[in-house]
Design a protein around this motif. Structure first.
Motif, PDB file in Angstrom:
ATOM      1  N   ALA A   1      45.829  62.383 -32.954  1.00  0.00           N
ATOM      2  CA  ALA A   1      45.127  63.446 -32.236  1.00  0.00           C
ATOM      3  C   ALA A   1      43.623  63.187 -32.220  1.00  0.00           C
ATOM      4  O   ALA A   1      42.810  64.064 -32.537  1.00  0.00           O
ATOM      5  CB  ALA A   1      45.434  64.803 -32.868  1.00  0.00           C
ATOM      6  N   CYS A   2      43.251  61.970 -31.842  1.00  0.00           N
ATOM      7  CA  CYS A   2      41.841  61.569 -31.763  1.00  0.00           C
ATOM      8  C   CYS A   2      41.767  60.327 -30.890  1.00  0.00           C
ATOM      9  O   CYS A   2      42.491  59.355 -31.145  1.00  0.00           O
ATOM     10  CB  CYS A   2      41.290  61.277 -33.154  1.00  0.00           C
ATOM     11  SG  CYS A   2      39.627  60.533 -33.166  1.00  0.00           S
ATOM     12  N   ASN A   3      40.918  60.339 -29.882  1.00  0.00           N
ATOM     13  CA  ASN A   3      40.787  59.185 -28.997  1.00  0.00           C
ATOM     14  C   ASN A   3      40.201  57.974 -29.723  1.00  0.00           C
ATOM     15  O   ASN A   3      40.763  56.878 -29.686  1.00  0.00           O
ATOM     16  CB  ASN A   3      39.892  59.540 -27.807  1.00  0.00           C
ATOM     17  CG  ASN A   3      40.563  60.447 -26.799  1.00  0.00           C
ATOM     18  OD1 ASN A   3      41.154  59.999 -25.826  1.00  0.00           O
ATOM     19  ND2 ASN A   3      40.456  61.758 -27.024  1.00  0.00           N
TER      20      ASN A   3
ATOM     21  N   GLY B   1      37.513  62.192 -22.957  1.00  0.00           N
ATOM     22  CA  GLY B   1      37.755  61.111 -23.902  1.00  0.00           C
ATOM     23  C   GLY B   1      37.514  61.455 -25.351  1.00  0.00           C
ATOM     24  O   GLY B   1      37.538  60.565 -26.207  1.00  0.00           O
ATOM     25  N   CYS B   2      37.302  62.719 -25.658  1.00  0.00           N
ATOM     26  CA  CYS B   2      37.278  63.224 -27.030  1.00  0.00           C
ATOM     27  C   CYS B   2      38.117  64.493 -27.054  1.00  0.00           C
ATOM     28  O   CYS B   2      38.048  65.298 -26.121  1.00  0.00           O
ATOM     29  CB  CYS B   2      35.858  63.545 -27.501  1.00  0.00           C
ATOM     30  SG  CYS B   2      35.032  62.178 -28.317  1.00  0.00           S
ATOM     31  N   THR B   3      38.908  64.676 -28.092  1.00  0.00           N
ATOM     32  CA  THR B   3      39.813  65.823 -28.125  1.00  0.00           C
ATOM     33  C   THR B   3      39.072  67.150 -28.269  1.00  0.00           C
ATOM     34  O   THR B   3      39.674  68.206 -28.066  1.00  0.00           O
ATOM     35  CB  THR B   3      40.843  65.668 -29.262  1.00  0.00           C
ATOM     36  OG1 THR B   3      40.175  65.252 -30.462  1.00  0.00           O
ATOM     37  CG2 THR B   3      41.904  64.644 -28.893  1.00  0.00           C
ATOM     38  N   GLU B   4      37.772  67.101 -28.593  1.00  0.00           N
ATOM     39  CA  GLU B   4      36.989  68.340 -28.630  1.00  0.00           C
ATOM     40  C   GLU B   4      36.561  68.809 -27.242  1.00  0.00           C
ATOM     41  O   GLU B   4      36.276  69.990 -27.048  1.00  0.00           O
ATOM     42  CB  GLU B   4      35.735  68.160 -29.506  1.00  0.00           C
ATOM     43  CG  GLU B   4      35.956  68.289 -30.999  1.00  0.00           C
ATOM     44  CD  GLU B   4      36.544  67.023 -31.612  1.00  0.00           C
ATOM     45  OE1 GLU B   4      37.033  67.084 -32.748  1.00  0.00           O
ATOM     46  OE2 GLU B   4      36.503  65.975 -30.944  1.00  0.00           O
TER      47      GLU B   4
ATOM     48  N   GLU C   1      39.470  65.603 -10.187  1.00  0.00           N
ATOM     49  CA  GLU C   1      40.532  65.765 -11.178  1.00  0.00           C
ATOM     50  C   GLU C   1      39.981  65.612 -12.593  1.00  0.00           C
ATOM     51  O   GLU C   1      39.164  64.735 -12.872  1.00  0.00           O
ATOM     52  CB  GLU C   1      41.637  64.732 -10.951  1.00  0.00           C
ATOM     53  CG  GLU C   1      42.807  64.879 -11.921  1.00  0.00           C
ATOM     54  CD  GLU C   1      43.857  63.798 -11.762  1.00  0.00           C
ATOM     55  OE1 GLU C   1      44.873  63.853 -12.473  1.00  0.00           O
ATOM     56  OE2 GLU C   1      43.654  62.899 -10.919  1.00  0.00           O
ATOM     57  N   PHE C   2      40.434  66.479 -13.483  1.00  0.00           N
ATOM     58  CA  PHE C   2      40.047  66.442 -14.891  1.00  0.00           C
ATOM     59  C   PHE C   2      41.275  66.052 -15.702  1.00  0.00           C
ATOM     60  O   PHE C   2      42.264  66.781 -15.732  1.00  0.00           O
ATOM     61  CB  PHE C   2      39.523  67.808 -15.329  1.00  0.00           C
ATOM     62  CG  PHE C   2      39.059  67.879 -16.765  1.00  0.00           C
ATOM     63  CD1 PHE C   2      38.016  67.088 -17.219  1.00  0.00           C
ATOM     64  CD2 PHE C   2      39.664  68.763 -17.652  1.00  0.00           C
ATOM     65  CE1 PHE C   2      37.585  67.167 -18.535  1.00  0.00           C
ATOM     66  CE2 PHE C   2      39.237  68.851 -18.968  1.00  0.00           C
ATOM     67  CZ  PHE C   2      38.184  68.051 -19.410  1.00  0.00           C
ATOM     68  N   VAL C   3      41.238  64.886 -16.330  1.00  0.00           N
ATOM     69  CA  VAL C   3      42.366  64.391 -17.118  1.00  0.00           C
ATOM     70  C   VAL C   3      42.152  64.772 -18.577  1.00  0.00           C
ATOM     71  O   VAL C   3      41.139  64.432 -19.181  1.00  0.00           O
ATOM     72  CB  VAL C   3      42.501  62.859 -16.982  1.00  0.00           C
ATOM     73  CG1 VAL C   3      43.565  62.329 -17.938  1.00  0.00           C
ATOM     74  CG2 VAL C   3      42.843  62.481 -15.545  1.00  0.00           C
ATOM     75  N   GLU C   4      43.127  65.487 -19.123  1.00  0.00           N
ATOM     76  CA  GLU C   4      43.050  65.960 -20.501  1.00  0.00           C
ATOM     77  C   GLU C   4      44.054  65.185 -21.355  1.00  0.00           C
ATOM     78  O   GLU C   4      45.240  65.513 -21.393  1.00  0.00           O
ATOM     79  CB  GLU C   4      43.345  67.458 -20.549  1.00  0.00           C
ATOM     80  CG  GLU C   4      43.049  68.085 -21.878  1.00  0.00           C
ATOM     81  CD  GLU C   4      43.277  69.586 -21.874  1.00  0.00           C
ATOM     82  OE1 GLU C   4      43.592  70.119 -22.950  1.00  0.00           O
ATOM     83  OE2 GLU C   4      43.161  70.211 -20.795  1.00  0.00           O
ATOM     84  N   PRO C   5      43.602  64.127 -22.036  1.00  0.00           N
ATOM     85  CA  PRO C   5      44.527  63.265 -22.773  1.00  0.00           C
ATOM     86  C   PRO C   5      45.384  63.977 -23.812  1.00  0.00           C
ATOM     87  O   PRO C   5      46.558  63.632 -23.981  1.00  0.00           O
ATOM     88  CB  PRO C   5      43.591  62.240 -23.428  1.00  0.00           C
ATOM     89  CG  PRO C   5      42.425  62.177 -22.498  1.00  0.00           C
ATOM     90  CD  PRO C   5      42.236  63.588 -22.036  1.00  0.00           C
ATOM     91  N   SER C   6      44.824  64.959 -24.519  1.00  0.00           N
ATOM     92  CA  SER C   6      45.611  65.622 -25.555  1.00  0.00           C
ATOM     93  C   SER C   6      46.778  66.395 -24.950  1.00  0.00           C
ATOM     94  O   SER C   6      47.872  66.449 -25.533  1.00  0.00           O
ATOM     95  CB  SER C   6      44.728  66.563 -26.383  1.00  0.00           C
ATOM     96  OG  SER C   6      44.087  67.524 -25.569  1.00  0.00           O
TER      97      SER C   6
END
Length: 233
Positions: free
Chosen positions: A80-82, A190-193, A206-211
């Motif tokens: 849970a961290c890029n 690119g940061c989970t925060e 578009e906003f990509v939310e990796p988490s």
């Protein structure tokens, strides 16, 4: 739902972002009763050395955490961290467990809509990882200039300290818009925060939310709807 794999999560980087990921994991699980959810083993360890510090010793501790998760019953891992994905190979070798890779997942999602250039709001370490993974998708990378990257880091540490108020929200959205102004056709958190203070409504691209994508994919893997990722050779 029986026969699902047990997920091990390396977390605590930071704690609030890990809790956000776990909430998404629960929300995206198709469940009608408690027993339908996947089993999740989580190590929320805020004592992991700063992944952004030169010569960080985060790797060995993350590998140790992964091994402990395997010993507790984990069968597949998520981080849970890029930035911590820089140690993905070490983590998998030490634990012998496959990893659902958040960076790979987000890069593929960014390319899916046909965009050719992605902007990344992340640490320098995360940006370096995304550069490689986006290149594999034939995509270019848009980054903040040095002084604005420093502004991002200051905002990031404010979020880690618990500040999710209007000022830091405006700052983060403004940084994202700067990436768009430089030619980004999609922006990756690119940061989970980052998703703790902004979302898709803050941008015209578009906003990509990796988490979020990682949570969906972990559910799919653990429930057998997607193949378990292969271990590195």
């Amino acid at each position: 739902m029986t026969g699902s794999l047990t997920l091990g999560v390396l977390g605590g980087m930071g704690p609030a972002a890990t809790l956000d990921f776990l909430q998404k994991l629960q929300a995206y699980t198709p469940a009608e009763q408690d027993q339908d959810h996947i089993r999740v083993l989580v190590d929320i360890n805020p004592k992991v050395p700063d992944r952004n510090a030169p010569g960080s010793l985060a790797g060995p501790l993350l590998a140790e955490m992964a091994g402990a998760l395997r010993g507790a019953g984990a069968e597949v891992l998520a981080i849970a961290c890029n930035t911590a994905h820089a140690y993905a190979g070490m983590i998998q070798r030490a634990s012998g467990l496959p990893l659902v890779d958040m960076i790979e997942t987000a890069a593929r999602a960014a390319a899916r809509g046909g965009a050719m250039r992605a902007g990344v709001l992340g640490t320098r370490g995360a940006v370096k990882l995304y550069r490689e993974y986006l290149a594999a998708q034939a995509m270019g990378l848009v980054t903040l200039p040095s002084e604005r990257q420093e502004a991002f880091m200051q905002a990031l540490y404010r979020i880690k300290a618990g500040d999710t108020g209007p000022e830091v929200r405006r700052e983060m959205a403004g940084l994202a818009k700067e990436l768009v102004a430089q030619g980004a056709e999609v922006v990756i958190a690119g940061c989970t925060e980052v998703p703790l203070v902004m979302g898709a409504d803050d941008l015209r691209v578009e906003f990509v939310e990796p988490s979020e994508l990682l949570a969906k994919r972990c559910v799919a893997v653990c429930l057998g709807m997607e193949a378990v990722p292969a271990l590195p050779v």
